[in-house]
Design an enzyme around this catalytic site. Structure first.
Site, mmCIF file in Angstrom:
data_model
loop_
_atom_site.group_PDB
_atom_site.id
_atom_site.type_symbol
_atom_site.label_atom_id
_atom_site.label_comp_id
_atom_site.label_asym_id
_atom_site.label_seq_id
_atom_site.Cartn_x
_atom_site.Cartn_y
_atom_site.Cartn_z
ATOM 1 N N GLY A 36 -37.583 8.432 54.908
ATOM 2 C CA GLY A 36 -38.315 8.208 56.150
ATOM 3 C C GLY A 36 -39.733 8.748 56.083
ATOM 4 O O GLY A 36 -40.225 9.368 57.020
ATOM 5 N N GLY A 96 -44.342 9.815 61.054
ATOM 6 C CA GLY A 96 -43.850 11.058 61.638
ATOM 7 C C GLY A 96 -43.846 12.234 60.672
ATOM 8 O O GLY A 96 -44.688 12.344 59.783
ATOM 9 N N GLY A 116 -41.923 12.964 58.223
ATOM 10 C CA GLY A 116 -41.756 12.587 56.817
ATOM 11 C C GLY A 116 -43.072 12.253 56.147
ATOM 12 O O GLY A 116 -43.346 12.671 55.013
ATOM 13 N N TYR A 143 -26.936 10.328 68.574
ATOM 14 C CA TYR A 143 -28.020 10.980 67.819
ATOM 15 C C TYR A 143 -27.730 12.471 67.641
ATOM 16 O O TYR A 143 -27.792 13.012 66.529
ATOM 17 C CB TYR A 143 -29.363 10.786 68.534
ATOM 18 C CG TYR A 143 -30.477 11.603 67.942
ATOM 19 C CD1 TYR A 143 -31.094 11.216 66.747
ATOM 20 C CD2 TYR A 143 -30.895 12.786 68.541
ATOM 21 C CE1 TYR A 143 -32.105 11.985 66.177
ATOM 22 C CE2 TYR A 143 -31.905 13.564 67.980
ATOM 23 C CZ TYR A 143 -32.500 13.154 66.803
ATOM 24 O OH TYR A 143 -33.493 13.929 66.242
#
Length: 320
Positions: free
Chosen positions: A13, A17, A19, A191
């Site tokens: 990822g 963001g 990552g 989540y």
């Protein structure tokens, strides 16, 4: 320094963001970053936009929502001939507004597949690559979140995570089952449940493999990255107000840049070489900005649950 002599880290990822900014931080410290992403063009554009040097990264395809794709990624990585120093499990999806579960190709609910099962398989397969690496200091890091822990303010907002007795996994996790506790589908809980699984996985990796391999297994919560694309599937008003709330009310706000620096530090710096630890900077950044080992939630420190989750996850991803 020749590229193949650089330390290599795989980050899932890494096209946006935390990552992406972790990838940037690694490249700045002279590491070579394998950006493991779903969208290669997006990752390339992002790497250029944050100013990563051309020889500082390689982009490779992975879709953590597909177990076949995870296996293919590992094959492709091995074919590249790179040695692996560190693996960072960062990718996550969060779809708070969906009414019905999305499914992976295997038929599993997609949030749990992407955030937990895909990473569980990746970590297990890449243990070999870490073990075979000639460097002494090897690390495997999985990103955590404050929302996994009802003992903390950020984790008190309902729905709270609850893995139950893993009934959904026991029953095979195929339709009509969509939750790990076999209850009614709840996307926000899916989540949070998956993030509890991430911490349990890290702790079980540590218990099973730290002593025999010397690999350091850790998790971290880098602070509230309120502007991350993780929230792109939330209400537009939430996307606007949440960063302001974190900046001016809770004091928990952290920039993507700083969060990325923290991820890189936990992978590289000697003071983070404490296997089994969950690193946090607290949910109040104003104190002194220092990291500490945070106690994880009661569920996430349940060793019997960690072992059972491991065994069931092995079956679901086809490792058992």
């Amino acid at each position: 320094m020749a590229q193949d002599r650089k330390s290599t880290v795989v980050i899932t990822g890494a096209s946006s963001g935390v990552g992406l900014y972790a990838a940037k931080a690694f490249a700045r410290r002279g590491w070579h970053v394998v950006m493991a992403c779903r969208d290669l063009a997006k990752a390339e554009k992002a790497a250029q936009e944050v100013g990563m040097p051309k020889d500082g990264y390689t982009i490779m395809h992975i879709d953590l929502g597909s177990l076949d794709s995870v296996r293919q990624f590992v094959n492709n990585f091995r074919a590249s001939g790179k040695s692996l120093n560190a693996l960072v499990g960062n990718a996550a999806i969060y779809m708070p507004l969906i009414k019905e579960p999305l499914r992976s190709l295997e038929g599993y609910e997609l949030t749990m597949t992407t955030n937990h099962l895909g990473h569980f398989l990746l970590c297990n397969l890449m243990l070999e690559d870490l073990k075979n690496s000639s460097v002494a200091d090897k690390r495997l890091v999985i990103l955590g979140t404050v929302t996994h822990n009802p003992d903390e303010l950020g984790g008190k907002i309902p729905p709270r995570p609850d893995l139950g007795d893993l009934e959904g996994f026991v029953a095979g996790f195929k339709p009509p089952i969509s939750m790990i506790d076999d209850k009614k589908f709840e996307p926000v809980k899916a989540y949070k449940d998956s993030k509890v699984c991430n911490v349990l996985t890290m702790r079980e990796l540590h218990r099973r493999y730290h002593e025999s391999t010397g690999i350091t297994f850790t998790s971290l919560y880098p602070g509230c990255v309120a502007e991350t694309p993780l929230f792109r599937n939330h209400y537009p008003l939430f996307q606007k107000l949440f960063p302001l709330f974190q900046k001016y009310i809770t004091g928990g706000y952290v920039s993507q840049d700083l969060a990325g620096e923290r991820v890189a530090a936990v992978v590289i710096d000697p003071e983070y070489k404490q296997s089994g630890a969950y690193w946090s900077w607290g949910n109040r950044q104003k104190k002194d900005g220092k990291s500490f080992v945070q106690r994880v939630s009661p569920q996430a420190r349940d060793d019997a649950k960690a072992e059972r989750l491991w065994d069931l996850s092995e079956k679901l991803v086809g490792l058992a």
